[in-house]
Design an enzyme around this catalytic site. Structure first.
Site: not given
Ligand code: GLC
Ligand code: GLC
Length: 827
Positions: A497
Site C-alpha cells: 500500500d
Molecule cells: C496492510 C494492508 C494490506 C497491505 C499491507 C502492505 O496489511 O491491510 O492490504 O497489503 O498492509 O502494505
Molecule cells: C497499510 C500499510 C500502512 C499504510 C496503510 C494505508 O495498512 O501497512 O503502512 O499506511 O496501508 O492504508
C-alpha cells in the site's frame, strides 16, 4: 522473558501478571456479535460493524492506556478493588487471565475473595455473556458489594467521538423495574427516531441498585479507578438523560467461608422490526405510545441465560464448536510450539482475520477501514477449511464490489456490503486476489457450482453476471493494463500500500493512497507480474474445466508473455526488481544506494515458478539466486525485512514507503505477511530446513521467550516486527489483523507439512528439513479423513503408501465421504 505460558490441553494462553508490555487481547464472537477483550478486561463490543454498530465505548490513545471496558468492582468493607486489576489497580494476591477460543477468564483475588469473570459470546447469540463467580477463600463470612460497569457508545463510533454538540443531548435509557429475577438496563439512544436497535445490559438477579449516568457513577473529574459509586459502596439509582449513558448494577452478597456463588450478566444487541419497535400504549401501566421500547426480544434473550446451568451449557457448546472446527487440520509433531500454532492459535487467528478483516483491533480503531478486497481474499486462504459456507458467502460479497472493467473497490463496509467511496479503486493487484480466493475455496469444497452464481458489479443487481465472469474480468484487467515493459501497471499501489508511484504528494496529512495521481503514469509492478503468473493458471484451469479451452489457451499465452517479460525486464542480476517508477526508472536494483532489494517479488516469483529451472551447467537457478539474495540482504534473527537498505529520506516519487523511519513498517520493517511467501518459495526449491528456520523466526510461540522484546501477544502473529535499522529491532506492532495469519497457515500446513487440497485430489508434499523426523497430520477433506504419517529425513519428493499400497506421485484422489484413509510417507 515471559508473562505467562501456554496451556495446550485447555487451548489457552495463561497470562499471569497484569503488567504485560502492552494489553494482550482476545476476540469473543465469530458470527455477528464481537467483543475485543484485553487481559485486564478492557475493550469494546459491536454488532457486525465496528464503526456503525458500536455498543460500548473505548478510547484509543488514552492515558492510562486500556482504560475502558467491562469492569466489576468489589467493595469489601470499604476496600475497593477490581479483579481485572484495571481500573482500580489495587494489588492482587492472585491474578490470571486465560485467553481461550472465543472466551477469556480473568481471575483476581484479594483479601480472601476470589472473583472469576468468564467472558464469551455464545454461538447463535448477539450478546456478550459474563459469568462472574465469587468465592470466599477466607475462614470468616464475608459481606461485600459487587458493581458492574459498561459505558455505552452512541452506535456510530466515529460520530460518537466527534459530534458532542449533538450527542451530549441525545442519550436515553430505560431501567426495567426489578422483579426479582433479573435487573436490566436498556440503552436506547436514537431509538426514538430512525434506529430500530437497542442494547440491554442485565444480570440474572435482583440488583440492590443501578446507575446509568456516568457522571454520577464515576464522579466529576474522577478516573474509572476512583469511581464514586463503588467507593461510596452504594448505587445512586441514577437515570441518564443526555451526557454519557452507562450500565451498572450492584449486588449485595454474603458468602460463608469456602462458599461460592455465580451471576450471569448479559450485554445484548436487540433489533426490532420497525412495526414492532414500541411497547403498546397502556394507560394503567403508565405506558404512552411510542415511548417505551418493545422488550420482548430482550426478555427472550435474558431468559436463555436466566440460570448458571444455561450459561454453562452455552459455554460448553462454544467449546464443542471449536473442537469440531479445529479437527479439520491438526498435526502431532513432537515440537510443541509447532503443534500449538498449527492446531490452535494460527487457525484461531485465521477465524479472527476472516471476521474482522483489518477493522477492529488495538491498533485499528474500527472506524477506519471496513473489509479490504485484497485482505479479505487472502484471509480466505486460511479460512476455507474452517467454515466453507461462510467463505462462499464472503466470496460473493467481495465479488459484488467489483467494477465492470474488473477493477474493484479497495474496501467495503460489512454492514451495508457496499464499496467504500472514500477510498475508491485503482489498486491494481486487487482483482487477482479474487481468483486466488475462489480457487482455494473450490479446491477445499469441490463446489464448482459457485462459478455460476450470479453476482452484480458495484452492487447493481441489473449488471449481474456469473462469478466466473467476474474472474474473467479480474484476469483481463491485468492483461488490459500492461505498461511499456509488458509488466502490469501499478495504479495507486499494489500489495504494498505504501509504494505509491504516481501520487507525488507534498501536502502533509494527505492520503498517499487516495490523493489525485499524476496523469500519464506508466509505473509498473514486477510484483503484480509475479502474482499474475502465479494466480493466472488457476483461472486458466477453471476455464478449461468449464469446457472453455480457447479461453484457457489464450489465458496461458498471456501468462507466458508476462513470465517472459518478468525474466527479461524484471530481473536485476541477482534478484527480481520491484517496479518501474513513473519515469520508467528501476526500483529494487543494485544500482541504487537504498531500497536495493525488495522481498515481495522474490517469494512470489518462485511461487509462480518463474526461473526455477536448473541451468544446464547445474548451477543455481534464477529462483535460487533470488532466494539467496533474500537471505543475505533481508535476513535477521527476527524475520525477513521488506527491503534493504531502508530509505533514509522522503522520496516523493516512491510515496509513503519512504515516510517511515528506517526499519519500521514497509520501510525495512519485517512485514510478516510476506515472509511466508519466501518460506513457501524455499520449499519449492527444496530447502525445507531454511523454510522452517524462517517460519520459526516470526512465529509467535517461538518468540514467547523474548516477550519483553517482542512486546505483543505470544499467541498471534503481528503485522510487523521492527527491522534491523530500527531503533527497536525485534519489537512487534499491529497484532492480530494481518494477512500473516492466513499466509503462515498456508505455508506451514500446505508446504512445510505439505498437505493441501487440489481440485480432484489431496496432495501430500512435505518439505520441512530434518528437524522434525516424524509427524502425523490429520486432515478432513470433502468429508473423508486422512491420517498421514510422514517419516522425514528432511528432503523433498514424497513417496506415498495409501492404505497399504504404494502410489505414483503425490496426489491422493479424494476418498468417499465418511471414509478414513491412512497414508505413510517417506521423504
Ligand atoms: C496492510 C494492508 C494490506 C497491505 C499491507 C502492505 O496489511 O491491510 O492490504 O497489503 O498492509 O502494505
Ligand atoms: C497499510 C500499510 C500502512 C499504510 C496503510 C494505508 O495498512 O501497512 O503502512 O499506511 O496501508 O492504508
Amino acid at each position: 522473558m515471559r508473562y505467562g505460558h501456554f496451556d495446550d490441553e485447555a487451548r489457552e494462553y495463561v497470562i499471569t501478571t497484569p503488567n504485560t508490555p502492552y494489553p494482550w487481547i482476545n476476540y469473543l464472537g465469530s458470527e455477528q456479535f464481537f467483543s475485543l477483550l484485553s487481559h485486564q478486561a478492557g475493550g469494546y463490543s459491536f454488532y457486525r460493524d465496528a464503526k456503525m454498530r458500536r455498543l460500548t465505548r473505548y478510547r484509543y490513545n488514552n492515558i492510562p492506556s486500556d482504560a475502558g471496558g467491562r469492569y466489576f468492582y468489589i467493595n469489601d468493607g470499604g476496600d475497593v478493588w477490581t479483579p481485572s486489576w484495571m481500573p482500580v489497580k489495587a494489588e492482587l494476591d492472585h491474578f490470571e487471565c486465560r485467553h481461550g477460543l472465543g472466551y477469556s477468564r480473568i481471575t483476581g483475588e484479594r483479601r480472601g475473595l476470589r472473583v472469576e469473570s468468564l467472558f464469551f459470546v455464545p454461538m447463535g447469540e448477539n450478546a456478550e455473556v459474563q459469568k462472574v463467580t465469587l468465592t470466599n477463600t477466607s475462614d470468616a463470612a464475608k459481606s461485600f458489594t459487587l458493581f458492574s460497569f459498561v459505558e455505552f457508545c452512541l452506535w456510530n463510533a466515529q460520530d460518537d467521538q466527534t459530534n458532542y454538540q449533538r450527542n451530549l443531548s441525545i442519550g436515553e435509557v430505560e431501567v426495567e423495574p426489578f422483579n426479582g429475577t433479573s435487573s436490566a438496563i436498556y440503552h436506547k439512544t436514537e431509538y426514538r427516531e430512525r434506529r430500530d436497535h437497542y442494547a440491554v445490559y442485565a444480570v440474572n438477579a435482583e440488583a440492590a441498585g443501578f446507575d446509568t449516568d456516568r457522571d454520577t457513577f464515576v464522579g466529576a473529574y474522577n478516573s474509572l479507578g476512583e469511581a464514586a459509586v463503588p467507593f461510596a459502596g452504594r448505587s445512586a439509582d441514577s437515570v441518564a438523560s443526555g451526557w454519557y449513558p452507562i450500565g451498572s448494577h450492584s449486588l449485595e452478597i454474603t458468602l460463608e467461608p469456602g462458599a461460592s456463588t455465580s451471576y450471569t450478566f448479559v450485554l445484548g444487541y436487540i433489533e426490532n422490526p420497525v412495526e414492532e419497535k414500541w411497547a403498546p400504549a397502556d394507560e394503567a401501566a403508565g405506558i404512552k405510545a411510542l415511548q417505551v421500547i418493545n422488550k420482548t426480544r430482550a426478555h427472550e434473550l435474558l431468559a436463555r441465560f436466566a440460570t448458571t446451568e444455561q450459561t454453562d451449557a452455552a459455554f460448553e457448546a462454544l467449546a464443542a464448536y471449536w473442537t469440531e472446527l479445529l479437527s479439520g487440520y491438526s498435526v502431532t509433531s513432537g515440537d510443541e510450539k509447532l503443534d500449538r500454532m498449527v492446531n490452535v492459535w494460527n487457525q484461531y487467528q485465521c477465524m479472527v482475520t476472516f471476521n474482522m478483516s483489518r477493522s477492529a483491533s488495538y491498533f485499528e480503531t474500527g472506524i477506519g477501514r471496513g473489509m479490504g478486497f485484497r485482505d479479505s481474499n487472502q484471509d480466505l486462504l486460511g479460512f476455507v477449511h474452517l467454515v466453507p459456507e461462510r467463505a462462499r458467502e464472503r466470496i460473493l460479497d467481495i465479488a459484488a464490489t467489483q467494477f465492470p472493467d474488473g477493477s474493484a473497490y479497495h474496501q467495503y463496509q460489512p454492514l451495508t456490503k457496499r464499496g467504500n467511496d472514500d477510498i475508491g479503486s485503482g489498486f491494481n493487484d486487487d482483482p487477482l486476489w479474487l481468483i486466488l480466493g475462489v480457487a482455494a475455496y473450490i479446491k477445499e469444497t469441490g463446489d464448482f457450482g459457485i462459478l455460476d452464481e450470479p453476482v452484480p458489479f458495484d452492487n447493481d443487481e441489473s449488471t449481474a453476471a456469473s462469478l466466473f465472469e467476474h474472474l474473467s474480468r479480474s484476469f483481463t484487467f491485468t492483461v488490459d493494463n500492461l505498461g511499456p515493459h509488458g509488466l502490469p501497471l501499478i495504479g495507486r499501489a499494489d500489495w504494498n500500500d505504501c509504494l505509491n508511484l504516481s501520487c507525488f504528494s507534498t501536502e502533509p496529512g494527505e492520503s498517499f493512497q487516495t490523493t489525485e495521481n499524476q496523469a500519464g503514469g506508466v509505473a509498473e509492478s514486477v510484483f503484480i507480474a509475479t502474482m499474475f503468473v502465479h494466480i493466472g493458471p488457476e483461472y486458466a484451469e477453471l476455464a478449461e474445466r468449464r469446457g472453455q479451452t480457447d479461453v484457457a489457451a489464450s489465458a496461458r499465452a498471456a501468462i507466458e508473455k508476462v513470465r517472459a517479460a518478468t525474466l527479461e525486464h524484471g530481473w536485476d542480476g541477482e534478484w527480481f526488481l520491484r517496479a518501474y517508477d513513473f519515469y520508467g526508472n528501476k526500483i529494487g536494483t543494485d544500482e541504487k544506494p537504498e531500497g536495493k532489494i525488495w522481498i515481495e517479488p522474490q517469494g512470489f516469483a518462485v511461487m509462480a515458478g518463474i526461473g526455477t529451472e536448473v541451468p544446464a551447467d547445474g548451477g543455481r537457478s534464477v529462483a535460487v539466486r533470488a532466494l539467496d539474495s533474500v537471505k543475505a540482504m533481508l535476513g535477521t534473527d527476527h524475520g525477513l525485512m521488506l527491503q534493504h537498505p531502508a530509505y533514509t529520506s522522503y522520496q516523493v516519487e516512491l510515496g509513503e514507503v519512504s515516510t517511515y523511519p528506517p526499519g519500521y513498517k514497509e520501510n525495512g520493517g519485517i512485514f510478516c505477511h510476506n515472509n511466508p511467501w519466501v518460506i513457501i518459495a524455499e520449499t519449492i526449491v527444496g530447502r525445507g530446513a531454511q523454510a522452517f528456520d524462517y517460519y520459526k523466526r516470526i512465529t509467535p510461540a517461538y518468540r514467547e521467550d523474548i516477550s519483553d522484546v517482542h512486546k505483543l501477544e505470544p499467541y498471534v502473529y503481528a503485522q510487523m516486527i521492527a527491522g534491523k535499522e530500527a531503533v527497536r529491532h525485534g519489537e512487534a506492532k499491529n497484532s492480530w489483523l494481518t494477512g500473516t495469519a492466513a499466509w503462515c497457515f498456508v505455508a506451514v500446513s500446505q508446504h512445510l507439512l505439505g498437505v493441501r487440497t487440489g481440485y480432484d485430489a489431496l496432495i501430500v508434499d512435505p518439505c520441512i528439513g530434518p528437524e522434525v523426523p516424524q509427524f502425523t497430520v490429520r486432515r478432513r477433506a470433502r468429508g473423508a479423513t486422512y491420517e498421514i504419517t510422514v517419516h522425514n529425513t528432511g528432503g523433498k519428493g514424497a513417496r506415498l503408501t495409501v492404505d497399504g499400497t504404494p502410489i505414483e506421485g503425490n496426489a491422493i484422489p479424494y476418498a468417499p465421504a465418511g471414509s478414513t484413509v491412512r497414508v505413510e510417507v517417506e521423504v
